[in-house]
Design a protein around this motif. Structure first.
Motif, mmCIF file in Angstrom:
data_model
loop_
_atom_site.group_PDB
_atom_site.id
_atom_site.type_symbol
_atom_site.label_atom_id
_atom_site.label_comp_id
_atom_site.label_asym_id
_atom_site.label_seq_id
_atom_site.Cartn_x
_atom_site.Cartn_y
_atom_site.Cartn_z
ATOM 1 N N UNK A 139 5.016 -43.769 22.171
ATOM 2 C CA UNK A 139 4.849 -45.096 22.750
ATOM 3 C C UNK A 139 4.687 -46.162 21.680
ATOM 4 N N UNK A 140 3.960 -45.839 20.614
ATOM 5 C CA UNK A 140 3.824 -46.797 19.514
ATOM 6 C C UNK A 140 5.184 -47.150 18.936
ATOM 7 N N UNK A 141 6.014 -46.123 18.760
ATOM 8 C CA UNK A 141 7.318 -46.339 18.126
ATOM 9 C C UNK A 141 8.233 -47.202 18.983
ATOM 10 N N UNK A 142 8.358 -46.847 20.280
ATOM 11 C CA UNK A 142 9.291 -47.603 21.119
ATOM 12 C C UNK A 142 8.801 -49.025 21.344
ATOM 13 N N UNK A 143 7.493 -49.232 21.326
ATOM 14 C CA UNK A 143 6.974 -50.589 21.470
ATOM 15 C C UNK A 143 7.236 -51.416 20.215
ATOM 16 N N UNK A 144 6.987 -50.810 19.052
ATOM 17 C CA UNK A 144 7.090 -51.573 17.804
ATOM 18 C C UNK A 144 8.525 -51.840 17.390
ATOM 19 N N UNK A 145 9.426 -50.868 17.650
ATOM 20 C CA UNK A 145 10.808 -50.983 17.158
ATOM 21 C C UNK A 145 11.812 -51.045 18.305
ATOM 22 N N UNK A 146 11.443 -51.660 19.393
ATOM 23 C CA UNK A 146 12.259 -51.620 20.599
ATOM 24 C C UNK A 146 13.630 -52.243 20.419
ATOM 25 N N UNK A 147 13.774 -53.273 19.619
ATOM 26 C CA UNK A 147 15.078 -53.923 19.475
ATOM 27 C C UNK A 147 16.063 -53.144 18.620
ATOM 28 N N UNK A 148 15.576 -52.244 17.752
ATOM 29 C CA UNK A 148 16.462 -51.605 16.774
ATOM 30 C C UNK A 148 16.652 -50.114 16.984
ATOM 31 N N UNK A 149 15.770 -49.432 17.695
ATOM 32 C CA UNK A 149 15.859 -47.979 17.839
ATOM 33 C C UNK A 149 17.170 -47.560 18.496
ATOM 34 N N UNK A 150 17.852 -46.607 17.851
ATOM 35 C CA UNK A 150 19.112 -46.083 18.369
ATOM 36 C C UNK A 150 19.023 -44.612 18.748
ATOM 37 N N UNK A 151 18.261 -43.824 17.981
ATOM 38 C CA UNK A 151 18.141 -42.386 18.229
ATOM 39 C C UNK A 151 16.673 -41.972 18.150
ATOM 40 N N UNK A 152 16.231 -41.199 19.137
ATOM 41 C CA UNK A 152 14.868 -40.670 19.145
ATOM 42 C C UNK A 152 14.938 -39.162 19.384
ATOM 43 N N UNK A 153 14.331 -38.397 18.470
ATOM 44 C CA UNK A 153 14.254 -36.940 18.601
ATOM 45 C C UNK A 153 12.800 -36.526 18.386
#
Length: 839
Positions: free
Chosen positions: A450-464
């Motif tokens: 949740x921290x990651x998707x909130x902080x980098x929401x505009x740029x995230x392309x791949x999450x594993x």
């Protein structure tokens, strides 16, 4: 600039370098044939790192055959050796391996001279036939023969004594016995002596070739791999390696022998082992001296170094040697990456290194058994917040608070926007695009996600995200991994979205995966989704059902466990690009069964699904099942009528297969693989496939009569059946009841192009009827597999025979039966194979 080729040398060099980076060997070879100007500009680029160009495409589509590529590799080595100055550094071993036609000067008078010292190497005969006019060796800037050099065949010499050239060289010079006894294992393990000789010859070839190519052009070498046993020669020429920027030291042999049960050291073995250990320690001291002297002579030139082992070595470098090496090297200067090639050097000076330019961090595969990322945080300090250009993170066991700093930055930025002190276009946050984290030790509850998707929401392309399967579920406490800020525990100020997210993969093992009902609605551009946990049993009223989402670009959807039973089927209404659909529950590893809710619960759901309301089903309360229908009112409706024109692969296991309606196939005209499994742990789930299920929706139903409990069908020529002409692979597992007539219709009208058929535990027809149906209608059948207890007599009655031994040897399949007579209409020349597995 050439008058015949009016292009500035700088531009030409950039073009050629680009071709080399892309490994476009055909274009580079074509440039060599244009004129002398282009040839002279291409050769230095093409031969700067020639083995990377060759090895890159050993298994490419262009050259699928390895022997052909190996010939090219050996030809390259031969050209380099023949271009060396006359009488320099080419040993007899190199001649025997790569220059078979060259004269070999052997010395039988001095067999005691150790080959690895090579103080007076023999010379190449000065003949026109063995010399090449172009000094290819002089263009080399990279001499790196690492582990892959063995697997790709450069030093993969035929095993002793199959190669006559190698065999003659070893026998005439007495190296067979020397190679055997130089390795203590050689005389302790008689049966593996041939393997020991092979390994030793390969190592000596690498040592000799590396030295020959390096010593003649040391002034140009930028990257170099030095076998640690050969460090003395390189220490002597350290003053010539003036542009060396990256050095790798290779531990190329084991010291301690492998003792099998009952074996003991022979007399003198311990002394020999101590002597070799002393030599190894001396080589490591020379390695440190090499680095220190180079850094003193050419400051800030040698920027990176590492220690690795070759594929034959089981021992590891001592940790203290690693530490001394990294402390001898200068600090990394504004590195752009941190991975296994510079991790130790980074660890040695993490506090003082400028990390503002770091774009990716990859420590996940350095040593899976060691949490190297955590070591830096524990022994030094957190450092991710200093990586301001970070785009790619692949780490293990990072802890829940690894990106708390990014959340704080985001919140601060949002406050500044509200106060008018900043605008979105000037956002100074880290542009993270890819996140790959594995929790190998301590489980996660999802806070980091949740921290990651909130902080980098505009740029995230791949999450594993993956949690090790060794983390078992606590027997007294239900562990959950929640994504999408289910509990809103972090009090995020914005309703975030992930507009750039393309791939989402989360595997939590025995920890239940809980996804916010609206999470997929925030991933509007996602193309690939894989959400997996190991949930086994479940109750239908315990599931939090997701809301439907418009995923217009979705291409593959894999849901297993909790995610599969939480998925909202209306999402498929908009997934016109979907190619792969897998919905399944966890299967038992022994009998491949899975949990399916009780039949009465599922029947109650089906009865209640008479509405088109996506939010639930209109309950049909007949007074008999109110307790079942009441808690299921909010369960999404599965209509099975979606249009999925690009779907090619569908697997349904468990509840979804049991509730599957074949009318869905009318909307999947390009389906190739279909697998349905209703094999349940209770063995109480049985489905009957009626003929009406195979007709197109709205088509006139088949008339049927019943006689003595069996259905008698009256065929209607104008009846429209579902037609899936692309279906090649069909698998039906579990208690599917299919009468002979339905089976024939399935093969003749619905899916006549099936080439691979698997049916396990199916009912309603006998073995002979099954074989007849495949024989009459599946003219392109390649393999058919059936799980049923069938005797040899029944197989013979069905027309199946076991092929003769010679016939079996000619094919790629070695077991099974085929039809004794070729069926009428058979399209393939090879017979169909029938595999029958007993229950």
């Amino acid at each position: 600039m050439s008058t015949s080729f009016p292009l500035p040398p700088e531009c030409l060099h950039m073009v050629i370098c680009h071709l080399a980076v892309e490994s476009d060997r055909r274009s580079l070879a074509s440039l060599l044939c244009v004129n002398k100007y282009l040839c002279s500009a291409t050769l230095p680029v093409m031969y700067a790192d020639p083995f990377r160009l060759r090895l890159f495409s050993v298994f490419s589509m262009e050259e699928p055959e390895k022997p052909f590529s190996l010939i090219k590799l050996l030809s390259l080595i031969k050209s380099l050796l023949l271009s060396l100055p006359e009488g320099q550094t080419v040993t007899d071993l190199l001649r025997a391996a790569y220059l078979h036609n060259a004269s070999v000067s052997t010395s039988t008078d001095d067999k005691a001279t150790a080959h690895q010292e090579q103080e007076a190497p023999p010379s190449i005969p000065a003949t026109v036939a063995t010399m090449t006019p172009i000094p290819y060796y002089s263009f080399l800037t990279h001499v790196e023969f690492e582990v892959h050099s063995f697997s790709e065949g450069i030093f993969d010499t035929p095993r002793f004594p199959s190669s006559s050239a190698i065999r003659d060289y070893l026998e005439k010079n007495g190296h067979v016995e020397r190679y055997t006894w130089r390795d203590i294992t050689g005389h302790l393990d008689y049966y593996n002596r041939s393997e020991i000789i092979y390994q030793t010859v390969s190592r000596d070839l690498r040592r000799d070739l590396t030295w020959a190519l390096c010593v003649n052009g040391a002034e140009r070498i930028q990257r170099l791999v030095i076998p640690i046993s050969d460090i003395s020669r390189y220490l002597a020429i350290v003053g010539r390696l003036q542009v060396l920027s990256y050095v790798t030291f290779l531990l190329d042999s084991d010291l301690k022998p492998t003792l099998f049960f009952g074996q003991q050291f022979e007399e003198g073995d311990r002394e020999a082992l101590e002597l070799r250990q002393g030599e190894r320690e001396g080589h490591m001291e020379e390695m440190i001296l090499f680095v220190q002297e180079h850094c003193q002579r050419f400051p800030n030139t040698l920027t990176q170094g590492q220690c690795i082992t070759d594929m034959f070595t089981t021992e590891e470098w001592p940790k203290e040697v690693h530490d001394r090496l990294f402390k001898s090297l200068p600090l990394l200067h504004k590195p752009q990456f941190i991975d296994n090639t510079n991790w130790g050097q980074f660890f040695a000076g993490a506090q003082d290194i400028d990390l503002s330019a770091v774009k990716f961090i990859r420590t996940r595969l350095i040593k899976p058994e060691e949490p190297v990322f955590d070591q830096v945080i524990e022994q030094v300090e957190p450092f991710l917040h200093r990586c301001r250009a970070l785009e790619d993170v692949q780490i293990s066991s990072s802890g829940e608070d690894a990106f708390r700093w990014a959340v704080d930055e985001r919140k601060q930025f949002e406050r500044e926007i509200e106060d008018g002190r900043a605008t979105p276009s000037r956002r100074p946050l880290v542009p993270l695009r890819q996140l790959h984290i594995s929790f190998d030790y301590d489980p996660s509850s999802g806070g980091l996600f949740d921290d990651t998707v909130f902080a980098f929401q505009e740029t995230l392309e791949n999450i594993f995200i993956s949690i090790s399967r060794t983390v078992e579920q606590n027997s007294t406490q239900s562990l959950e991994f929640s994504i999408g800020d289910n509990n809103n525990s972090n009090n995020y100020q914005s309703y975030w979205k992930l507009p750039q997210l393309s791939r989402l993969a989360v595997a939590t093992g025995h920890i239940f995966l809980r996804v916010h009902p609206k999470f997929l609605q925030r991933c509007t551009q996602v193309m690939h989704i894989s959400l997996v946990d190991m949930r086994w049993e479940y109750s239908l009223d315990q599931i939090d059902h997701w809301e439907s989402a418009k995923l217009l670009r979705l291409e593959s959807l894999t849901l297993e466990g909790t995610a599969a039973i939480s998925f909202h089927p209306d999402t498929l209404k908009y997934a016109l690009e979907l190619q792969k659909l897998h919905l399944q529950m966890v299967q038992d590893e022994d009998d491949f069964t899975c949990f399916i809710p009780p039949v009465e619960e599922l029947d109650a759901i089906i009865k209640g699904e008479s509405t088109t309301d996506s939010g639930g089903s209109d309950s049909v309360d007949d007074g008999k099942t109110p307790s079942l229908l009441a808690p299921l009112a909010r369960r999404p409706v599965w209509t099975w009528d979606w249009e999925l024109p690009k779907l090619t692969d569908m697997t349904l296991i468990g509840e979804h297969a049991y509730r599957f309606q074949f009318k869905m196939l009318d909307g999947t005209p390009n389906l190739i693989n279909l697998s349905l499994s209703i094999a349940s742990t209770t063995a109480r789930h049985q489905r009957t496939i009626h003929l009406k299920e195979l007709t197109k929706p709205g088509s006139q139903q088949q008339q049927q009569q019943t006689h003595d409990g069996e259905e008698i069908y009256q065929e209607q020529q104008d009846l429209e059946y579902i037609f899936v002409p692309t279906l090649k692979h069909l698998c039906l597992f579990g208690s599917w009841r299919i009468t002979t007539h339905v089976l024939q219709t399935l093969f003749s009208r619905v899916a006549p192009e099936i080439s691979n058929l698997v049916m396990s535990s199916c009912l309603g027809h006998d073995f002979s009827e099954w074989v007849d149906a495949t024989k009459q209608y599946l003219h392109g059948l390649d393999v058919a597999e059936l799980q049923m207890d069938v005797s040899e007599e029944e197989m013979a009655d069905a027309g199946l025979v076991e092929p003769m031994t010679g016939e079996r040897m000619c094919g790629y399949r070695s077991v099974g039966h085929w039809l004794k007579e070729t069926p009428t209409g058979r399209m393939l020349e090879t017979p169909a194979w029938y595999h029958v597995l007993g229950t």
